[in-house]
Scaffold this motif. Sequence first.
Motif, mmCIF file in Angstrom:
data_model
loop_
_atom_site.group_PDB
_atom_site.id
_atom_site.type_symbol
_atom_site.label_atom_id
_atom_site.label_comp_id
_atom_site.label_asym_id
_atom_site.label_seq_id
_atom_site.Cartn_x
_atom_site.Cartn_y
_atom_site.Cartn_z
ATOM 1 N N ALA A 9 0.869 -1.183 0.000
ATOM 2 C CA ALA A 9 0.000 0.000 0.000
ATOM 3 C C ALA A 9 0.901 1.226 0.000
ATOM 4 O O ALA A 9 1.984 1.212 0.604
ATOM 5 C CB ALA A 9 -0.911 0.011 1.224
ATOM 6 N N GLY A 10 0.466 2.267 -0.674
ATOM 7 C CA GLY A 10 1.247 3.491 -0.739
ATOM 8 C C GLY A 10 1.368 4.173 0.611
ATOM 9 O O GLY A 10 0.438 4.155 1.419
ATOM 10 N N ARG A 11 2.516 4.771 0.852
ATOM 11 C CA ARG A 11 2.777 5.449 2.128
ATOM 12 C C ARG A 11 1.751 6.555 2.374
ATOM 13 O O ARG A 11 1.208 6.683 3.471
ATOM 14 C CB ARG A 11 4.185 6.037 2.134
ATOM 15 C CG ARG A 11 4.500 6.772 3.442
ATOM 16 C CD ARG A 11 5.854 7.467 3.414
ATOM 17 N NE ARG A 11 6.983 6.595 3.567
ATOM 18 C CZ ARG A 11 7.517 6.240 4.742
ATOM 19 N NH1 ARG A 11 6.998 6.675 5.865
ATOM 20 N NH2 ARG A 11 8.563 5.448 4.792
ATOM 21 N N SER A 12 1.471 7.345 1.356
ATOM 22 C CA SER A 12 0.588 8.501 1.553
ATOM 23 C C SER A 12 -0.812 8.084 2.001
ATOM 24 O O SER A 12 -1.387 8.711 2.887
ATOM 25 C CB SER A 12 0.514 9.347 0.283
ATOM 26 O OG SER A 12 0.056 8.558 -0.807
ATOM 27 N N VAL A 13 -1.356 7.015 1.432
ATOM 28 C CA VAL A 13 -2.706 6.597 1.841
ATOM 29 C C VAL A 13 -2.717 5.967 3.220
ATOM 30 O O VAL A 13 -3.660 6.140 3.983
ATOM 31 C CB VAL A 13 -3.389 5.663 0.807
ATOM 32 C CG1 VAL A 13 -3.605 6.363 -0.510
ATOM 33 C CG2 VAL A 13 -2.632 4.381 0.612
ATOM 34 N N LEU A 14 -1.657 5.244 3.565
ATOM 35 C CA LEU A 14 -1.604 4.641 4.896
ATOM 36 C C LEU A 14 -1.409 5.686 5.982
ATOM 37 O O LEU A 14 -1.938 5.543 7.077
ATOM 38 C CB LEU A 14 -0.483 3.601 4.974
ATOM 39 C CG LEU A 14 -0.794 2.270 4.310
ATOM 40 C CD1 LEU A 14 0.412 1.351 4.415
ATOM 41 C CD2 LEU A 14 -2.005 1.607 4.911
ATOM 42 N N GLU A 15 -0.653 6.739 5.675
ATOM 43 C CA GLU A 15 -0.434 7.780 6.676
ATOM 44 C C GLU A 15 -1.706 8.579 6.967
ATOM 45 O O GLU A 15 -1.818 9.183 8.019
ATOM 46 C CB GLU A 15 0.708 8.699 6.235
ATOM 47 C CG GLU A 15 2.054 8.005 6.380
ATOM 48 C CD GLU A 15 3.230 8.832 5.896
ATOM 49 O OE1 GLU A 15 3.035 9.822 5.156
ATOM 50 O OE2 GLU A 15 4.365 8.465 6.254
ATOM 51 N N ARG A 16 -2.660 8.528 6.045
ATOM 52 C CA ARG A 16 -3.952 9.190 6.293
ATOM 53 C C ARG A 16 -4.804 8.376 7.254
ATOM 54 O O ARG A 16 -5.820 8.834 7.747
ATOM 55 C CB ARG A 16 -4.700 9.406 4.982
ATOM 56 C CG ARG A 16 -4.121 10.525 4.140
ATOM 57 C CD ARG A 16 -5.072 10.939 3.049
ATOM 58 N NE ARG A 16 -5.358 9.881 2.098
ATOM 59 C CZ ARG A 16 -4.829 9.805 0.878
ATOM 60 N NH1 ARG A 16 -3.960 10.701 0.469
ATOM 61 N NH2 ARG A 16 -5.157 8.834 0.065
ATOM 62 N N GLY A 17 -4.399 7.138 7.496
ATOM 63 C CA GLY A 17 -5.095 6.309 8.484
ATOM 64 C C GLY A 17 -6.080 5.345 7.871
ATOM 65 O O GLY A 17 -6.262 5.273 6.669
ATOM 66 N N GLY A 18 -6.693 4.561 8.727
ATOM 67 C CA GLY A 18 -7.721 3.650 8.289
ATOM 68 C C GLY A 18 -7.355 2.181 8.354
ATOM 69 O O GLY A 18 -8.226 1.336 8.366
ATOM 70 N N LEU A 19 -6.049 1.870 8.393
ATOM 71 C CA LEU A 19 -5.657 0.467 8.478
ATOM 72 C C LEU A 19 -4.238 0.401 9.029
ATOM 73 O O LEU A 19 -3.326 1.032 8.497
ATOM 74 C CB LEU A 19 -5.712 -0.187 7.094
ATOM 75 C CG LEU A 19 -5.547 -1.698 7.049
ATOM 76 C CD1 LEU A 19 -6.672 -2.403 7.813
ATOM 77 C CD2 LEU A 19 -5.539 -2.187 5.610
ATOM 78 N N ASP A 20 -4.054 -0.369 10.091
ATOM 79 C CA ASP A 20 -2.748 -0.491 10.730
ATOM 80 C C ASP A 20 -2.140 -1.834 10.347
ATOM 81 O O ASP A 20 -2.360 -2.842 11.020
ATOM 82 C CB ASP A 20 -2.879 -0.352 12.244
ATOM 83 C CG ASP A 20 -1.530 -0.342 12.944
ATOM 84 O OD1 ASP A 20 -0.494 -0.303 12.243
ATOM 85 O OD2 ASP A 20 -1.518 -0.372 14.179
ATOM 86 N N LEU A 21 -1.378 -1.844 9.269
ATOM 87 C CA LEU A 21 -0.783 -3.091 8.790
ATOM 88 C C LEU A 21 0.377 -3.564 9.663
ATOM 89 O O LEU A 21 0.726 -4.734 9.637
ATOM 90 C CB LEU A 21 -0.293 -2.912 7.345
ATOM 91 C CG LEU A 21 -1.378 -2.635 6.315
ATOM 92 C CD1 LEU A 21 -0.758 -2.417 4.944
ATOM 93 C CD2 LEU A 21 -2.381 -3.768 6.270
#
Length: 185
Positions: free
Chosen positions: A98-110
Amino acid sequence: MPYETPQAAAVAWLAYPQLATTLDQPTLDWLFDEGSLTRRLTRLSHDHFSVTPLFEGWQTLRDDECAALDLAPGAQGWVREVYLRGHGQPWVFARSVAGRSVLERGGLDLETLGSRSLGELLFCDQAFIRHPLQVCRYPQGWLPLAAAQPNLWGRRSRFARNGLELLVAEVFLPALWQAAKEETR
């Protein structure tokens, strides 16, 4: 990181119609099954299923992954690589990104999955939409050394939820095909 994931020559990711007349039905059934692979492997292993993490962390994504996720080439992303095992044997190598930018916005803690299956998490969350499966002969250089073989079938699909996109690739190892063949006898 246990091994390098070099860029490879362009990989042809194919859809079902491109393979429907060239592969046998049991292979097609595994490659294009839209249900939870975790659940299918759990059934096949008679509940002797486990996940072994190999690598988790930030990494430059491959060009094909960036293209599939509509990210700029060379984008950073979270990479999770695991073996999905049946009876202790590696049956599937899985790589989720998953892209860093979308993960940093939150929603899923991989980062907290550990030995839990990402697939099970995706299939339990009704908000995730699964995009069509694509299949290829997975490049040997993209596999862990212990599993590296030419001409292994791999598949991938993109999961999306509220702007969060994950790309999940699964490579079917010889031990899985053997277990599946024994199950049908």
